[in-house]
Design an enzyme around this catalytic site. Structure first.
Site: not given
Ligand code: GDP
Length: 135
Positions: A12, A60, A88, A94, A105, A115, A118
C-alpha cells in the site's frame, strides 16, 4: 497433498512511500512464496472504490478508497503452497497494534488505515482480485 494457490498482494501507499517494498518482498520470499507477476501502479479513486466495493457500507469506506488511490502501490501475484493463508499469516492482523510479532503489519504498519499491505482472504476473492489487476 499439495495445494498450490495464487493470491493477490498489494504493498500500500504508506509502505511504497517509505521504500519498504523490498523488505516486504523479502518476508514473502522467506516464506516460500514466489512472486509470479508484479507491477508498480497508481489507481484512480474510482478503481479503488470498485476494488473495495465489499466495504461500501462501512464508515471507513471513503477514507479507504482515498487512501489506496493516494500514491503508488505495488500489486503482486504470489504463488505457493497454501499461498492465501500463508500470506495472511505473514501480513498479521488488520490493526498493526493487534498483529503478532514478526508480521509485516506489526513491523511496518502505522495504523489500521496505513497498514502497509493487502492480501486476498479467500480463493474466490484471490481470483477476482488477480483478474482486477492482471487481466
Ligand atoms: P484486511 O483483509 O486485513 O486488509 O481487512 P479488511 O478487508 O476487513 O479491510 C480492508 C481495509 O480496510 C483494512 O486493511 C484496513 O485498512 C481498513 N479497515 C478495516 N477495518 C477498519 C476499521 O474498523 N477502521 C478503519 N479506519 N479502517 C478499517
Amino acid at each position: 497433498m499439495s495445494n498450490i494457490e495464487q493470491t493477490l498482494s498489494i504493498i500500500k501507499p504508506d509502505a511504497v512511500e517509505r521504500n519498504l517494498a523490498e523488505k516486504i518482498k523479502e518476508k514473502i520470499l522467506e516464506n516460500k512464496l514466489i512472486i509470479k507477476n508484479q507491477k508498480k501502479i497508481q489507481i484512480t479513486r474510482e478503481e479503488a472504490a470498485e476494488f473495495y466495493k465489499v466495504h461500501q457500507t462501512k464508515p471507513f469506506y471513503d477514507k479507504l478508497c482515498n487512501y489506496l488511490s493516494s500514491g503508488p502501490i505495488v500489486v503482486m501475484i504470489l504463488e505457493g503452497e497454501n499461498a492465501i493463508a500463508v500470506n495472511r499469516k505473514i501480513m498479521g492482523a488488520t490493526d498493526p497494534e493487534q498483529a503478532d510479532d514478526g508480521t509485516i503489519r506489526k513491523e511496518f504498519g502505522i495504523s489500521i488505515d496505513k497498514n502497509s499491505v493487502h492480501g486476498s482472504d479467500s480463493g474466490d476473492n484471490a481470483k477476482k482480485e488477480i483478474q482486477f489487476f492482471f487481466n
